[in-house]
Design a protein around this motif. Structure first.
Motif, PDB file in Angstrom:
ATOM      1  N   CYS A  20       0.817  -1.203   0.000  1.00  0.00           N
ATOM      2  CA  CYS A  20       0.000   0.000   0.000  1.00  0.00           C
ATOM      3  C   CYS A  20       0.855   1.260   0.000  1.00  0.00           C
ATOM      4  O   CYS A  20       0.471   2.265  -0.556  1.00  0.00           O
ATOM      5  CB  CYS A  20      -0.923   0.011   1.213  1.00  0.00           C
ATOM      6  SG  CYS A  20      -2.235  -1.204   1.120  1.00  0.00           S
ATOM      7  N   GLY A  21       1.981   1.226   0.627  1.00  0.00           N
ATOM      8  CA  GLY A  21       2.814   2.414   0.730  1.00  0.00           C
ATOM      9  C   GLY A  21       3.886   2.512  -0.324  1.00  0.00           C
ATOM     10  O   GLY A  21       4.541   3.517  -0.437  1.00  0.00           O
ATOM     11  N   SER A  22       4.091   1.484  -1.123  1.00  0.00           N
ATOM     12  CA  SER A  22       5.219   1.498  -2.037  1.00  0.00           C
ATOM     13  C   SER A  22       4.808   1.637  -3.500  1.00  0.00           C
ATOM     14  O   SER A  22       5.569   1.286  -4.376  1.00  0.00           O
ATOM     15  CB  SER A  22       6.029   0.212  -1.852  1.00  0.00           C
ATOM     16  OG  SER A  22       5.227  -0.907  -2.163  1.00  0.00           O
ATOM     17  N   ALA A  23       3.626   2.142  -3.753  1.00  0.00           N
ATOM     18  CA  ALA A  23       3.183   2.327  -5.131  1.00  0.00           C
ATOM     19  C   ALA A  23       3.952   3.490  -5.764  1.00  0.00           C
ATOM     20  O   ALA A  23       4.339   4.432  -5.080  1.00  0.00           O
ATOM     21  CB  ALA A  23       1.684   2.616  -5.170  1.00  0.00           C
ATOM     22  N   ALA A  49       0.211  17.309   1.718  1.00  0.00           N
ATOM     23  CA  ALA A  49      -0.054  15.908   2.062  1.00  0.00           C
ATOM     24  C   ALA A  49       0.760  15.463   3.269  1.00  0.00           C
ATOM     25  O   ALA A  49       0.321  14.592   4.027  1.00  0.00           O
ATOM     26  CB  ALA A  49       0.237  15.014   0.863  1.00  0.00           C
ATOM     27  N   GLN A  50       1.940  16.050   3.481  1.00  0.00           N
ATOM     28  CA  GLN A  50       2.787  15.655   4.607  1.00  0.00           C
ATOM     29  C   GLN A  50       2.140  15.993   5.951  1.00  0.00           C
ATOM     30  O   GLN A  50       2.502  15.429   6.978  1.00  0.00           O
ATOM     31  CB  GLN A  50       4.162  16.316   4.513  1.00  0.00           C
ATOM     32  CG  GLN A  50       4.978  15.890   3.321  1.00  0.00           C
ATOM     33  CD  GLN A  50       5.149  14.393   3.212  1.00  0.00           C
ATOM     34  OE1 GLN A  50       5.429  13.720   4.181  1.00  0.00           O
ATOM     35  NE2 GLN A  50       4.969  13.871   2.006  1.00  0.00           N
ATOM     36  N   LYS A  51       1.169  16.905   5.934  1.00  0.00           N
ATOM     37  CA  LYS A  51       0.495  17.290   7.167  1.00  0.00           C
ATOM     38  C   LYS A  51      -0.564  16.265   7.574  1.00  0.00           C
ATOM     39  O   LYS A  51      -1.072  16.325   8.683  1.00  0.00           O
ATOM     40  CB  LYS A  51      -0.145  18.662   7.000  1.00  0.00           C
ATOM     41  CG  LYS A  51       0.882  19.760   6.774  1.00  0.00           C
ATOM     42  CD  LYS A  51       0.238  21.083   6.511  1.00  0.00           C
ATOM     43  CE  LYS A  51       1.301  22.124   6.187  1.00  0.00           C
ATOM     44  NZ  LYS A  51       0.719  23.392   5.784  1.00  0.00           N
ATOM     45  N   THR A  52      -0.912  15.355   6.668  1.00  0.00           N
ATOM     46  CA  THR A  52      -1.895  14.323   6.983  1.00  0.00           C
ATOM     47  C   THR A  52      -1.178  13.041   7.364  1.00  0.00           C
ATOM     48  O   THR A  52       0.007  12.879   7.099  1.00  0.00           O
ATOM     49  CB  THR A  52      -2.824  14.039   5.778  1.00  0.00           C
ATOM     50  OG1 THR A  52      -2.039  13.528   4.705  1.00  0.00           O
ATOM     51  CG2 THR A  52      -3.550  15.288   5.347  1.00  0.00           C
ATOM     52  N   ASN A  53      -1.902  12.140   7.981  1.00  0.00           N
ATOM     53  CA  ASN A  53      -1.308  10.876   8.382  1.00  0.00           C
ATOM     54  C   ASN A  53      -2.387   9.806   8.410  1.00  0.00           C
ATOM     55  O   ASN A  53      -3.574  10.110   8.348  1.00  0.00           O
ATOM     56  CB  ASN A  53      -0.646  10.994   9.744  1.00  0.00           C
ATOM     57  CG  ASN A  53       0.516  10.051   9.896  1.00  0.00           C
ATOM     58  OD1 ASN A  53       0.667   9.094   9.141  1.00  0.00           O
ATOM     59  ND2 ASN A  53       1.356  10.319  10.873  1.00  0.00           N
ATOM     60  N   ALA A  85       4.027   2.899   7.848  1.00  0.00           N
ATOM     61  CA  ALA A  85       3.258   3.803   6.976  1.00  0.00           C
ATOM     62  C   ALA A  85       3.213   5.207   7.553  1.00  0.00           C
ATOM     63  O   ALA A  85       3.238   6.186   6.812  1.00  0.00           O
ATOM     64  CB  ALA A  85       1.845   3.269   6.780  1.00  0.00           C
ATOM     65  N   ARG A  86       3.155   5.314   8.873  1.00  0.00           N
ATOM     66  CA  ARG A  86       3.149   6.646   9.493  1.00  0.00           C
ATOM     67  C   ARG A  86       4.474   7.361   9.279  1.00  0.00           C
ATOM     68  O   ARG A  86       4.530   8.581   9.219  1.00  0.00           O
ATOM     69  CB  ARG A  86       2.833   6.524  10.974  1.00  0.00           C
ATOM     70  CG  ARG A  86       1.375   6.212  11.222  1.00  0.00           C
ATOM     71  CD  ARG A  86       0.999   6.377  12.672  1.00  0.00           C
ATOM     72  NE  ARG A  86      -0.441   6.327  12.793  1.00  0.00           N
ATOM     73  CZ  ARG A  86      -1.094   5.426  13.515  1.00  0.00           C
ATOM     74  NH1 ARG A  86      -0.432   4.516  14.193  1.00  0.00           N
ATOM     75  NH2 ARG A  86      -2.406   5.448  13.574  1.00  0.00           N
ATOM     76  N   LYS A  87       5.565   6.613   9.156  1.00  0.00           N
ATOM     77  CA  LYS A  87       6.884   7.205   8.938  1.00  0.00           C
ATOM     78  C   LYS A  87       7.148   7.497   7.460  1.00  0.00           C
ATOM     79  O   LYS A  87       7.952   8.363   7.139  1.00  0.00           O
ATOM     80  CB  LYS A  87       7.968   6.264   9.455  1.00  0.00           C
ATOM     81  CG  LYS A  87       7.929   6.053  10.944  1.00  0.00           C
ATOM     82  CD  LYS A  87       8.949   5.015  11.359  1.00  0.00           C
ATOM     83  CE  LYS A  87       8.795   4.625  12.811  1.00  0.00           C
ATOM     84  NZ  LYS A  87       9.682   3.507  13.163  1.00  0.00           N
ATOM     85  N   ASP A  88       6.498   6.759   6.559  1.00  0.00           N
ATOM     86  CA  ASP A  88       6.737   6.875   5.124  1.00  0.00           C
ATOM     87  C   ASP A  88       6.200   8.209   4.610  1.00  0.00           C
ATOM     88  O   ASP A  88       5.016   8.504   4.765  1.00  0.00           O
ATOM     89  CB  ASP A  88       6.052   5.713   4.401  1.00  0.00           C
ATOM     90  CG  ASP A  88       6.315   5.691   2.910  1.00  0.00           C
ATOM     91  OD1 ASP A  88       7.169   6.479   2.435  1.00  0.00           O
ATOM     92  OD2 ASP A  88       5.682   4.890   2.208  1.00  0.00           O
ATOM     93  N   PRO A  89       7.037   9.040   3.984  1.00  0.00           N
ATOM     94  CA  PRO A  89       6.571  10.344   3.510  1.00  0.00           C
ATOM     95  C   PRO A  89       5.580  10.254   2.348  1.00  0.00           C
ATOM     96  O   PRO A  89       4.863  11.204   2.085  1.00  0.00           O
ATOM     97  CB  PRO A  89       7.850  11.055   3.082  1.00  0.00           C
ATOM     98  CG  PRO A  89       8.829   9.977   2.829  1.00  0.00           C
ATOM     99  CD  PRO A  89       8.454   8.835   3.731  1.00  0.00           C
ATOM    100  N   LYS A  90       5.527   9.109   1.677  1.00  0.00           N
ATOM    101  CA  LYS A  90       4.600   8.965   0.549  1.00  0.00           C
ATOM    102  C   LYS A  90       3.742   7.714   0.728  1.00  0.00           C
ATOM    103  O   LYS A  90       3.574   6.921  -0.185  1.00  0.00           O
ATOM    104  CB  LYS A  90       5.366   8.903  -0.768  1.00  0.00           C
ATOM    105  CG  LYS A  90       6.049  10.206  -1.115  1.00  0.00           C
ATOM    106  CD  LYS A  90       6.666  10.157  -2.492  1.00  0.00           C
ATOM    107  CE  LYS A  90       7.266  11.500  -2.852  1.00  0.00           C
ATOM    108  NZ  LYS A  90       7.821  11.500  -4.202  1.00  0.00           N
ATOM    109  N   ASN A  91       3.141   7.562   1.921  1.00  0.00           N
ATOM    110  CA  ASN A  91       2.287   6.405   2.159  1.00  0.00           C
ATOM    111  C   ASN A  91       0.965   6.556   1.414  1.00  0.00           C
ATOM    112  O   ASN A  91       0.700   7.576   0.781  1.00  0.00           O
ATOM    113  CB  ASN A  91       2.085   6.167   3.654  1.00  0.00           C
ATOM    114  CG  ASN A  91       1.296   7.255   4.344  1.00  0.00           C
ATOM    115  OD1 ASN A  91       0.520   7.969   3.733  1.00  0.00           O
ATOM    116  ND2 ASN A  91       1.509   7.407   5.630  1.00  0.00           N
ATOM    117  N   TYR A  92       0.128   5.544   1.491  1.00  0.00           N
ATOM    118  CA  TYR A  92      -1.124   5.518   0.742  1.00  0.00           C
ATOM    119  C   TYR A  92      -2.008   6.720   1.058  1.00  0.00           C
ATOM    120  O   TYR A  92      -2.552   7.356   0.161  1.00  0.00           O
ATOM    121  CB  TYR A  92      -1.882   4.212   1.041  1.00  0.00           C
ATOM    122  CG  TYR A  92      -3.259   4.172   0.451  1.00  0.00           C
ATOM    123  CD1 TYR A  92      -3.426   3.936  -0.914  1.00  0.00           C
ATOM    124  CD2 TYR A  92      -4.383   4.388   1.232  1.00  0.00           C
ATOM    125  CE1 TYR A  92      -4.688   3.930  -1.474  1.00  0.00           C
ATOM    126  CE2 TYR A  92      -5.643   4.371   0.678  1.00  0.00           C
ATOM    127  CZ  TYR A  92      -5.795   4.140  -0.671  1.00  0.00           C
ATOM    128  OH  TYR A  92      -7.040   4.132  -1.232  1.00  0.00           O
TER     129      TYR A  92
END
Length: 111
Positions: A20-23, A49-53, A85-92
């Motif tokens: 989910c996070g690596s697309a 988007a970085q402000k959302t989680n 996923a919470r750490k990934d800057p480009k998660n789903y």
């Protein structure tokens, strides 16, 4: 359920949750817009988007799905995937916000 049947299910669940996070990034186009402007707009959308989680409801849903697929081990894998996923800057979740932002700016997804 035997170990032979459980391990492939756990591997599939882990791959699904990690996938989910690596697309790859979605490509967008807008007529008569230079690449520099497109990149700038994309950068601004990523900043927003970085402000959302990943919210707590989505995280809990992932853990429940992991539990149904792989029991306690599946739930632990899902919990770990949520933290990553919470750490990934480009998660789903952030990709979804970015894509919505780009659509609001008049861009269309490239198929």
């Amino acid at each position: 359920m035997t170990i032979r049947m459980t391990l492939p299910l756990l591997a599939a669940a882990a791959a699904m949750l990690q996938g989910c996070g690596s697309a790859p990034d979605t490509e967008f186009k807008r007529p008569r817009t230079s690449l520099g402007v497109q990149k700038g707009d994309s950068d601004q959308c990523w900043k927003a988007a970085q402000k959302t989680n990943l919210n707590d409801e989505e995280a809990a849903g992932n853990v429940v799905a992991g539990y149904f697929v792989g029991g306690l081990v599946g739930a632990m894998i899902a919990s770990s995937a949520n933290e990553e996923a919470r750490k990934d800057p480009k998660n789903y979740t952030r990709r979804k916000v970015h894509d919505e932002c780009m659509t609001q700016r008049g861009y269309k997804k490239v198929e």
